[in-house]
Design an enzyme around this catalytic site. Structure first.
Site, PDB file in Angstrom:
ATOM      1  N   LYS A  69       1.814 -14.863  10.721  1.00 59.00           N
ATOM      2  CA  LYS A  69       0.645 -14.775  10.119  1.00 59.00           C
ATOM      3  C   LYS A  69       0.465 -15.720   9.172  1.00 59.00           C
ATOM      4  O   LYS A  69      -0.794 -16.144   9.102  1.00 59.00           O
ATOM      5  CB  LYS A  69       0.343 -13.304   9.684  1.00 59.00           C
ATOM      6  CG  LYS A  69       0.066 -12.369  10.778  1.00 59.00           C
ATOM      7  CD  LYS A  69      -0.409 -10.966  10.054  1.00 59.00           C
ATOM      8  CE  LYS A  69      -1.009  -9.998  11.197  1.00 59.00           C
ATOM      9  NZ  LYS A  69      -1.678  -8.838  10.409  1.00 59.00           N
ATOM     10  N   ASN A  90      -4.667 -13.693  11.585  1.00 58.62           N
ATOM     11  CA  ASN A  90      -4.494 -12.561  12.929  1.00 58.62           C
ATOM     12  C   ASN A  90      -5.157 -13.045  13.853  1.00 58.62           C
ATOM     13  O   ASN A  90      -5.039 -12.464  14.983  1.00 58.62           O
ATOM     14  CB  ASN A  90      -4.679 -11.141  12.264  1.00 58.62           C
ATOM     15  CG  ASN A  90      -6.052 -10.789  12.462  1.00 58.62           C
ATOM     16  OD1 ASN A  90      -6.955 -11.541  12.564  1.00 58.62           O
ATOM     17  ND2 ASN A  90      -6.149  -9.428  12.836  1.00 58.62           N
ATOM     18  N   ASP A 105      -8.561  -8.290  10.213  1.00 58.67           N
ATOM     19  CA  ASP A 105      -7.895  -6.885   9.744  1.00 58.67           C
ATOM     20  C   ASP A 105      -8.801  -6.200   8.682  1.00 58.67           C
ATOM     21  O   ASP A 105      -8.920  -4.931   8.696  1.00 58.67           O
ATOM     22  CB  ASP A 105      -6.368  -7.015   8.975  1.00 58.67           C
ATOM     23  CG  ASP A 105      -5.471  -7.374   9.981  1.00 58.67           C
ATOM     24  OD1 ASP A 105      -5.471  -6.867  11.203  1.00 58.67           O
ATOM     25  OD2 ASP A 105      -4.473  -7.844   9.620  1.00 58.67           O
ATOM     26  N   GLY A 131       0.285  -8.191   3.088  1.00 60.83           N
ATOM     27  CA  GLY A 131      -0.775  -8.796   3.924  1.00 60.83           C
ATOM     28  C   GLY A 131      -1.834  -7.678   4.279  1.00 60.83           C
ATOM     29  O   GLY A 131      -3.021  -8.305   4.162  1.00 60.83           O
ATOM     30  N   TYR A 215       0.453   2.967  12.007  1.00 61.45           N
ATOM     31  CA  TYR A 215      -0.007   3.572  13.135  1.00 61.45           C
ATOM     32  C   TYR A 215       1.131   4.240  14.076  1.00 61.45           C
ATOM     33  O   TYR A 215       1.103   4.692  15.141  1.00 61.45           O
ATOM     34  CB  TYR A 215      -1.110   2.834  13.867  1.00 61.45           C
ATOM     35  CG  TYR A 215      -0.358   1.381  14.428  1.00 61.45           C
ATOM     36  CD1 TYR A 215       0.345   0.884  15.541  1.00 61.45           C
ATOM     37  CD2 TYR A 215      -0.912   0.177  13.523  1.00 61.45           C
ATOM     38  CE1 TYR A 215       0.715  -0.236  15.731  1.00 61.45           C
ATOM     39  CE2 TYR A 215      -0.334  -1.064  13.652  1.00 61.45           C
ATOM     40  CZ  TYR A 215       0.450  -1.089  14.758  1.00 61.45           C
ATOM     41  OH  TYR A 215       1.099  -2.522  14.936  1.00 61.45           O
ATOM     42  N   GLY A 236      -4.092   5.018  11.597  1.00 60.62           N
ATOM     43  CA  GLY A 236      -4.083   3.378  11.620  1.00 60.62           C
ATOM     44  C   GLY A 236      -4.412   3.045  13.028  1.00 60.62           C
ATOM     45  O   GLY A 236      -4.716   1.684  13.010  1.00 60.62           O
TER      46      GLY A 236
HETATM   47  P1  NAP Z   1       4.093  -6.206   3.716  1.00 63.62           P
HETATM   48  O1  NAP Z   1       3.356  -7.613   3.755  1.00 63.62           O
HETATM   49  O2  NAP Z   1       5.566  -6.183   3.772  1.00 63.62           O
HETATM   50  O3  NAP Z   1       3.816  -5.449   2.296  1.00 63.62           O
HETATM   51  C1  NAP Z   1       4.248  -4.144   2.135  1.00 63.62           C
HETATM   52  C2  NAP Z   1       3.817  -3.290   0.936  1.00 63.62           C
HETATM   53  O4  NAP Z   1       4.618  -2.142   1.227  1.00 63.62           O
HETATM   54  C3  NAP Z   1       3.966  -3.788  -0.200  1.00 63.62           C
HETATM   55  O5  NAP Z   1       2.894  -3.636  -1.012  1.00 63.62           O
HETATM   56  C4  NAP Z   1       5.263  -3.216  -0.743  1.00 63.62           C
HETATM   57  O6  NAP Z   1       5.431  -2.905  -2.274  1.00 63.62           O
HETATM   58  C5  NAP Z   1       5.154  -1.818  -0.149  1.00 63.62           C
HETATM   59  N1  NAP Z   1       6.102  -0.932   0.066  1.00 63.62           N
HETATM   60  C6  NAP Z   1       7.087  -0.984   0.656  1.00 63.62           C
HETATM   61  N2  NAP Z   1       8.114   0.016   0.483  1.00 63.62           N
HETATM   62  C7  NAP Z   1       7.511   0.742  -0.435  1.00 63.62           C
HETATM   63  C8  NAP Z   1       8.068   2.002  -1.121  1.00 63.62           C
HETATM   64  N3  NAP Z   1       9.430   2.594  -0.805  1.00 63.62           N
HETATM   65  N4  NAP Z   1       7.308   2.585  -2.232  1.00 63.62           N
HETATM   66  C9  NAP Z   1       6.211   1.943  -2.473  1.00 63.62           C
HETATM   67  N5  NAP Z   1       5.588   0.943  -1.956  1.00 63.62           N
HETATM   68  C10 NAP Z   1       6.571   0.123  -0.980  1.00 63.62           C
HETATM   69  O7  NAP Z   1       3.478  -5.257   4.928  1.00 63.62           O
HETATM   70  P2  NAP Z   1       1.935  -5.399   5.839  1.00 63.62           P
HETATM   71  O8  NAP Z   1       2.102  -6.531   6.494  1.00 63.62           O
HETATM   72  O9  NAP Z   1       1.149  -5.518   4.491  1.00 63.62           O
HETATM   73  O10 NAP Z   1       1.823  -3.983   6.518  1.00 63.62           O
HETATM   74  C11 NAP Z   1       1.682  -2.908   5.673  1.00 63.62           C
HETATM   75  C12 NAP Z   1       1.454  -1.636   6.514  1.00 63.62           C
HETATM   76  O11 NAP Z   1       0.451  -1.960   7.399  1.00 63.62           O
HETATM   77  C13 NAP Z   1       2.670  -1.591   7.761  1.00 63.62           C
HETATM   78  O12 NAP Z   1       2.657  -0.432   8.211  1.00 63.62           O
HETATM   79  C14 NAP Z   1       1.859  -2.402   9.306  1.00 63.62           C
HETATM   80  O13 NAP Z   1       2.116  -1.848  10.182  1.00 63.62           O
HETATM   81  C15 NAP Z   1       0.361  -1.836   8.553  1.00 63.62           C
HETATM   82  N6  NAP Z   1      -0.898  -2.762   9.233  1.00 63.62           N
HETATM   83  C16 NAP Z   1      -1.611  -2.053  10.091  1.00 63.62           C
HETATM   84  C17 NAP Z   1      -2.764  -2.844  10.600  1.00 63.62           C
HETATM   85  C18 NAP Z   1      -3.625  -1.945  11.691  1.00 63.62           C
HETATM   86  O14 NAP Z   1      -4.472  -2.660  12.108  1.00 63.62           O
HETATM   87  N7  NAP Z   1      -3.575  -0.568  11.542  1.00 63.62           N
HETATM   88  C19 NAP Z   1      -2.899  -3.929  10.208  1.00 63.62           C
HETATM   89  C20 NAP Z   1      -1.862  -4.656   9.596  1.00 63.62           C
HETATM   90  C21 NAP Z   1      -0.722  -4.048   9.069  1.00 63.62           C
HETATM   91  P3  NAP Z   1       6.265  -4.065  -3.037  1.00 63.62           P
HETATM   92  O15 NAP Z   1       5.099  -5.044  -3.324  1.00 63.62           O
HETATM   93  O16 NAP Z   1       6.500  -3.262  -4.226  1.00 63.62           O
HETATM   94  O17 NAP Z   1       7.435  -4.484  -2.299  1.00 63.62           O
END
Ligand code: NAP
Length: 273
Positions: A69, A90, A105, A131, A215, A236
Protein backbone atom coordinates in the site's frame (compact mmCIF):
# COMPACT_ATOMS: atom_id res chain seq x y z
CA UNK A 1 -9.67 -9.92 -31.01
CA UNK A 2 -11.28 -6.49 -31.38
CA UNK A 3 -11.23 -4.14 -28.38
CA UNK A 4 -15.01 -4.39 -28.16
CA UNK A 5 -14.84 -8.15 -27.51
CA UNK A 6 -11.76 -8.17 -25.33
CA UNK A 7 -12.70 -8.49 -21.63
CA UNK A 8 -11.27 -5.75 -19.44
CA UNK A 9 -8.78 -6.95 -16.86
CA UNK A 10 -8.80 -5.93 -13.17
CA UNK A 11 -7.03 -7.42 -10.18
CA UNK A 12 -5.54 -7.26 -6.73
CA UNK A 13 -1.81 -7.02 -5.91
CA UNK A 14 -0.78 -8.33 -2.50
CA UNK A 15 1.22 -10.99 -0.74
CA UNK A 16 -0.44 -13.26 0.19
CA UNK A 17 -3.74 -12.84 -1.74
CA UNK A 18 -5.17 -16.35 -1.68
CA UNK A 19 -7.60 -15.47 1.13
CA UNK A 20 -8.83 -12.24 -0.50
CA UNK A 21 -12.59 -11.77 -0.90
CA UNK A 22 -12.09 -9.05 -3.53
CA UNK A 23 -12.17 -11.36 -6.61
CA UNK A 24 -15.48 -12.93 -5.61
CA UNK A 25 -17.18 -9.60 -4.88
CA UNK A 26 -15.91 -7.72 -7.96
CA UNK A 27 -16.56 -10.61 -10.36
CA UNK A 28 -20.11 -10.95 -8.97
CA UNK A 29 -20.66 -7.23 -9.64
CA UNK A 30 -19.26 -7.45 -13.20
CA UNK A 31 -21.52 -10.43 -13.97
CA UNK A 32 -24.58 -8.74 -12.49
CA UNK A 33 -24.08 -5.60 -14.58
CA UNK A 34 -23.11 -7.66 -17.66
CA UNK A 35 -19.72 -5.94 -17.92
CA UNK A 36 -17.18 -7.97 -19.94
CA UNK A 37 -14.46 -7.95 -17.31
CA UNK A 38 -12.44 -10.27 -15.14
CA UNK A 39 -10.81 -9.58 -11.72
CA UNK A 40 -7.79 -11.73 -10.87
CA UNK A 41 -5.72 -12.15 -7.66
CA UNK A 42 -1.99 -11.60 -8.33
CA UNK A 43 0.50 -12.70 -5.67
CA UNK A 44 3.09 -9.96 -6.15
CA UNK A 45 6.62 -9.79 -4.74
CA UNK A 46 8.04 -7.06 -7.02
CA UNK A 47 5.61 -4.14 -7.00
CA UNK A 48 7.58 -2.03 -9.49
CA UNK A 49 7.42 -4.83 -12.09
CA UNK A 50 3.72 -5.36 -11.32
CA UNK A 51 2.97 -1.67 -11.98
CA UNK A 52 4.84 -1.99 -15.29
CA UNK A 53 2.58 -4.96 -16.10
CA UNK A 54 -0.50 -2.77 -15.51
CA UNK A 55 0.79 -0.47 -18.25
CA UNK A 56 1.91 -3.26 -20.61
CA UNK A 57 -1.22 -5.39 -20.27
CA UNK A 58 -3.62 -2.42 -20.00
CA UNK A 59 -5.06 -3.61 -16.68
CA UNK A 60 -7.87 -1.11 -16.04
CA UNK A 61 -7.87 -1.09 -12.25
CA UNK A 62 -6.09 -2.71 -9.33
CA UNK A 63 -6.80 -3.12 -5.62
CA UNK A 64 -3.66 -2.87 -3.51
CA UNK A 65 -3.25 -4.72 -0.25
CA UNK A 66 -0.59 -5.65 2.30
CA UNK A 67 2.41 -5.24 1.92
CA UNK A 68 2.29 -2.86 -1.10
CA UNK A 69 0.00 0.00 0.00
CA UNK A 70 2.90 2.40 0.63
CA UNK A 71 5.69 0.91 -1.51
CA UNK A 72 3.62 1.26 -4.72
CA UNK A 73 3.36 5.04 -4.44
CA UNK A 74 6.60 6.10 -6.24
CA UNK A 75 5.73 4.02 -9.32
CA UNK A 76 2.35 5.64 -10.05
CA UNK A 77 1.83 8.76 -12.22
CA UNK A 78 -0.26 10.61 -9.65
CA UNK A 79 -1.57 10.26 -6.09
CA UNK A 80 -4.89 11.89 -5.28
CA UNK A 81 -5.65 13.95 -2.16
CA UNK A 82 -7.25 11.11 -0.19
CA UNK A 83 -4.27 8.78 -0.67
CA UNK A 84 -1.76 11.57 -0.05
CA UNK A 85 -3.38 12.47 3.29
CA UNK A 86 -3.67 8.84 4.37
CA UNK A 87 -0.16 8.10 3.09
CA UNK A 88 -1.22 4.86 1.40
CA UNK A 89 -2.87 3.63 -1.81
CA UNK A 90 -5.48 0.85 -1.89
CA UNK A 91 -6.73 1.50 -5.44
CA UNK A 92 -5.12 2.18 -8.81
CA UNK A 93 -7.21 3.64 -11.62
CA UNK A 94 -5.79 3.33 -15.15
CA UNK A 95 -7.28 6.06 -17.31
CA UNK A 96 -5.82 6.09 -20.83
CA UNK A 97 -2.49 4.87 -19.51
CA UNK A 98 -2.27 7.36 -16.64
CA UNK A 99 -2.12 5.50 -13.32
CA UNK A 100 -3.67 7.30 -10.35
CA UNK A 101 -3.39 6.02 -6.79
CA UNK A 102 -6.28 6.65 -4.45
CA UNK A 103 -7.62 5.23 -1.19
CA UNK A 104 -11.22 4.07 -0.63
CA UNK A 105 -10.81 2.61 2.90
CA UNK A 106 -12.08 5.82 4.52
CA UNK A 107 -15.10 5.96 2.21
CA UNK A 108 -15.79 2.30 2.99
CA UNK A 109 -15.81 2.99 6.73
CA UNK A 110 -18.02 6.06 6.34
CA UNK A 111 -20.56 4.23 4.18
CA UNK A 112 -20.69 1.32 6.66
CA UNK A 113 -21.17 3.70 9.61
CA UNK A 114 -23.72 5.86 7.77
CA UNK A 115 -26.05 2.86 7.41
CA UNK A 116 -26.61 3.06 11.16
CA UNK A 117 -27.08 6.83 11.42
CA UNK A 118 -25.51 10.21 10.65
CA UNK A 119 -21.83 10.84 11.45
CA UNK A 120 -22.04 14.64 11.24
CA UNK A 121 -21.30 16.18 14.65
CA UNK A 122 -20.84 12.80 16.39
CA UNK A 123 -17.87 12.07 18.67
CA UNK A 124 -16.01 9.16 17.09
CA UNK A 125 -13.25 7.21 18.85
CA UNK A 126 -10.78 5.81 16.34
CA UNK A 127 -8.76 3.12 18.09
CA UNK A 128 -5.38 2.56 16.43
CA UNK A 129 -2.96 4.68 14.43
CA UNK A 130 -1.87 2.40 11.57
CA UNK A 131 -3.00 2.44 7.93
CA UNK A 132 -6.65 1.55 8.63
CA UNK A 133 -6.93 4.13 11.44
CA UNK A 134 -5.48 6.87 9.22
CA UNK A 135 -7.98 6.08 6.45
CA UNK A 136 -10.92 5.87 8.86
CA UNK A 137 -9.85 9.04 10.70
CA UNK A 138 -9.69 11.14 7.52
CA UNK A 139 -12.90 9.57 6.18
CA UNK A 140 -14.89 10.20 9.36
CA UNK A 141 -13.56 13.74 9.63
CA UNK A 142 -14.53 14.57 6.05
CA UNK A 143 -18.04 13.27 6.87
CA UNK A 144 -18.24 15.80 9.73
CA UNK A 145 -17.44 13.49 12.65
CA UNK A 146 -15.37 14.72 15.62
CA UNK A 147 -12.51 12.23 15.79
CA UNK A 148 -10.52 11.35 18.91
CA UNK A 149 -7.53 9.03 18.32
CA UNK A 150 -6.70 6.32 20.89
CA UNK A 151 -3.53 4.30 20.49
CA UNK A 152 -1.25 2.07 22.53
CA UNK A 153 1.97 3.70 21.28
CA UNK A 154 1.82 7.37 22.22
CA UNK A 155 4.14 8.79 19.51
CA UNK A 156 2.30 7.09 16.68
CA UNK A 157 -1.10 8.09 18.04
CA UNK A 158 -0.01 11.72 18.57
CA UNK A 159 1.31 11.92 15.00
CA UNK A 160 -2.03 10.78 13.55
CA UNK A 161 -3.96 13.16 15.82
CA UNK A 162 -1.66 16.00 14.74
CA UNK A 163 -2.24 15.17 11.05
CA UNK A 164 -5.99 15.11 11.68
CA UNK A 165 -5.88 18.20 13.90
CA UNK A 166 -7.77 16.32 16.62
CA UNK A 167 -7.34 15.12 20.21
CA UNK A 168 -5.16 12.14 21.15
CA UNK A 169 -5.71 9.97 24.23
CA UNK A 170 -3.50 6.99 25.17
CA UNK A 171 -5.45 3.74 24.83
CA UNK A 172 -4.79 3.01 28.50
CA UNK A 173 -6.97 6.07 29.38
CA UNK A 174 -9.93 5.11 27.19
CA UNK A 175 -12.30 4.82 30.18
CA UNK A 176 -12.19 8.63 30.43
CA UNK A 177 -13.54 9.00 26.90
CA UNK A 178 -17.09 9.97 26.09
CA UNK A 179 -17.89 9.00 22.49
CA UNK A 180 -21.01 7.97 20.61
CA UNK A 181 -19.26 5.90 17.96
CA UNK A 182 -16.17 3.71 18.37
CA UNK A 183 -14.17 2.05 15.60
CA UNK A 184 -11.52 -0.58 16.22
CA UNK A 185 -8.74 -0.06 13.68
CA UNK A 186 -6.14 -2.13 15.54
CA UNK A 187 -5.25 -5.72 14.72
CA UNK A 188 -6.44 -6.83 18.18
CA UNK A 189 -9.04 -9.60 17.94
CA UNK A 190 -7.85 -10.84 14.55
CA UNK A 191 -7.52 -14.56 13.93
CA UNK A 192 -5.71 -16.44 15.55
CA UNK A 193 -5.95 -14.11 18.60
CA UNK A 194 -9.70 -13.92 18.39
CA UNK A 195 -10.29 -14.14 22.17
CA UNK A 196 -8.88 -10.61 22.64
CA UNK A 197 -10.68 -7.24 22.56
CA UNK A 198 -8.92 -3.85 22.31
CA UNK A 199 -11.48 -2.24 24.66
CA UNK A 200 -12.61 -2.91 28.25
CA UNK A 201 -16.12 -4.39 28.45
CA UNK A 202 -17.23 -1.53 30.75
CA UNK A 203 -16.29 1.10 28.15
CA UNK A 204 -19.14 -0.08 25.90
CA UNK A 205 -22.48 1.60 26.67
CA UNK A 206 -26.00 0.80 25.46
CA UNK A 207 -26.78 2.74 22.27
CA UNK A 208 -23.14 3.17 21.26
CA UNK A 209 -22.29 2.31 17.66
CA UNK A 210 -19.34 -0.09 17.60
CA UNK A 211 -17.57 -0.94 14.35
CA UNK A 212 -14.69 -3.39 14.00
CA UNK A 213 -12.40 -3.10 10.96
CA UNK A 214 -11.24 -6.66 11.67
CA UNK A 215 -13.21 -9.10 9.48
CA UNK A 216 -11.58 -12.40 10.40
CA UNK A 217 -13.42 -13.55 12.44
CA UNK A 218 -16.59 -11.72 11.44
CA UNK A 219 -17.95 -11.69 14.97
CA UNK A 220 -14.97 -10.49 16.96
CA UNK A 221 -14.73 -10.53 20.73
CA UNK A 222 -15.32 -6.75 20.64
CA UNK A 223 -18.57 -7.21 18.70
CA UNK A 224 -19.66 -10.01 21.08
CA UNK A 225 -19.08 -7.63 24.00
CA UNK A 226 -20.90 -4.85 22.13
CA UNK A 227 -23.90 -7.12 21.64
CA UNK A 228 -23.93 -8.07 25.33
CA UNK A 229 -23.85 -4.35 26.27
CA UNK A 230 -26.73 -3.39 23.93
CA UNK A 231 -24.60 -1.50 21.36
CA UNK A 232 -25.23 -1.33 17.63
CA UNK A 233 -22.60 -3.48 15.89
CA UNK A 234 -20.99 -3.23 12.45
CA UNK A 235 -18.55 -5.90 11.31
CA UNK A 236 -15.44 -5.42 9.16
CA UNK A 237 -16.98 -7.08 6.12
CA UNK A 238 -19.27 -4.07 5.67
CA UNK A 239 -16.30 -1.70 5.47
CA UNK A 240 -14.53 -4.12 3.13
CA UNK A 241 -17.51 -4.32 0.77
CA UNK A 242 -18.03 -0.58 0.70
CA UNK A 243 -14.36 0.19 0.00
CA UNK A 244 -14.65 -2.33 -2.86
CA UNK A 245 -17.90 -0.76 -4.07
CA UNK A 246 -16.15 2.63 -4.18
CA UNK A 247 -13.31 1.10 -6.24
CA UNK A 248 -15.81 -0.47 -8.62
CA UNK A 249 -17.53 2.89 -9.12
CA UNK A 250 -14.21 4.64 -9.84
CA UNK A 251 -13.24 1.99 -12.39
CA UNK A 252 -16.55 1.57 -14.20
CA UNK A 253 -18.45 4.81 -13.58
CA UNK A 254 -21.43 2.62 -12.62
CA UNK A 255 -23.19 2.26 -9.25
CA UNK A 256 -21.85 -0.84 -7.53
CA UNK A 257 -24.38 -3.51 -6.46
CA UNK A 258 -23.09 -3.45 -2.85
CA UNK A 259 -25.77 -5.81 -1.44
CA UNK A 260 -24.94 -8.42 -4.04
CA UNK A 261 -21.19 -7.99 -3.44
CA UNK A 262 -21.79 -8.55 0.29
CA UNK A 263 -23.84 -11.71 -0.38
CA UNK A 264 -21.11 -13.08 -2.68
CA UNK A 265 -18.44 -12.46 -0.02
CA UNK A 266 -20.59 -13.98 2.75
CA UNK A 267 -21.26 -17.04 0.59
CA UNK A 268 -17.50 -17.48 0.02
CA UNK A 269 -16.84 -17.26 3.77
CA UNK A 270 -19.24 -20.10 4.59
CA UNK A 271 -17.51 -22.99 6.40
CA UNK A 272 -16.39 -25.77 4.11
CA UNK A 273 -15.92 -23.51 1.05
P1 NAP B 1 -1.23 -1.61 11.15
O1 NAP B 1 -0.89 -0.47 10.24
O2 NAP B 1 -0.24 -2.67 11.40
O3 NAP B 1 -1.67 -0.96 12.57
C1 NAP B 1 -1.93 -1.79 13.66
C2 NAP B 1 -2.53 -1.00 14.81
O4 NAP B 1 -2.91 -1.96 15.81
C3 NAP B 1 -1.57 -0.03 15.48
O5 NAP B 1 -2.28 1.12 15.88
C4 NAP B 1 -1.10 -0.81 16.71
O6 NAP B 1 -0.75 -0.01 17.81
C5 NAP B 1 -2.36 -1.56 17.07
N1 NAP B 1 -2.09 -2.74 17.88
C6 NAP B 1 -1.48 -3.89 17.50
N2 NAP B 1 -1.42 -4.74 18.54
C7 NAP B 1 -1.97 -4.11 19.62
C8 NAP B 1 -2.22 -4.47 20.97
N3 NAP B 1 -1.87 -5.67 21.44
N4 NAP B 1 -2.85 -3.58 21.76
C9 NAP B 1 -3.22 -2.36 21.29
N5 NAP B 1 -3.03 -1.96 20.02
C10 NAP B 1 -2.42 -2.82 19.19
O7 NAP B 1 -2.55 -2.38 10.65
P2 NAP B 1 -3.69 -1.80 9.67
O8 NAP B 1 -3.29 -2.02 8.27
O9 NAP B 1 -4.05 -0.43 10.13
O10 NAP B 1 -4.89 -2.83 9.95
C11 NAP B 1 -5.58 -2.84 11.19
C12 NAP B 1 -6.78 -3.79 11.08
O11 NAP B 1 -7.73 -3.24 10.15
C13 NAP B 1 -6.42 -5.19 10.53
O12 NAP B 1 -7.18 -6.13 11.25
C14 NAP B 1 -6.88 -5.14 9.09
O13 NAP B 1 -7.25 -6.42 8.58
C15 NAP B 1 -8.10 -4.25 9.23
N6 NAP B 1 -8.50 -3.59 7.97
C16 NAP B 1 -9.78 -3.78 7.57
C17 NAP B 1 -10.23 -3.18 6.41
C18 NAP B 1 -11.65 -3.40 5.99
O14 NAP B 1 -12.00 -3.00 4.87
N7 NAP B 1 -12.48 -3.99 6.84
C19 NAP B 1 -9.37 -2.34 5.67
C20 NAP B 1 -8.06 -2.15 6.12
C21 NAP B 1 -7.64 -2.80 7.29
P3 NAP B 1 0.76 0.51 18.03
O15 NAP B 1 0.89 1.76 17.22
O16 NAP B 1 0.80 0.72 19.49
O17 NAP B 1 1.65 -0.61 17.55
Amino acid sequence: MSDRLRPQLYGIFGHPVGHSLSPVMHNAAFRHLEIEACYVPFDVADIEAAVQAVRTLDIRGVSITVPHKISIMPYLDQIDDAAAKIGAVNTVVNRDGVLTGTNTDGIGAVRALSEKGPIQGKRVAVVGAGGAARAIGFGVQSAGGKVVVFNRTVDRGRKLAEDLGCEFVPLSDIMQADTEIVVNATTVGMHPNSEKSPLPFEFLKPGMIVMDAVYSPLKTRLLEDAEARGCTQINGLNMLIYQGAAQFELWTGKKAPADLMLKAAEERRKPGR
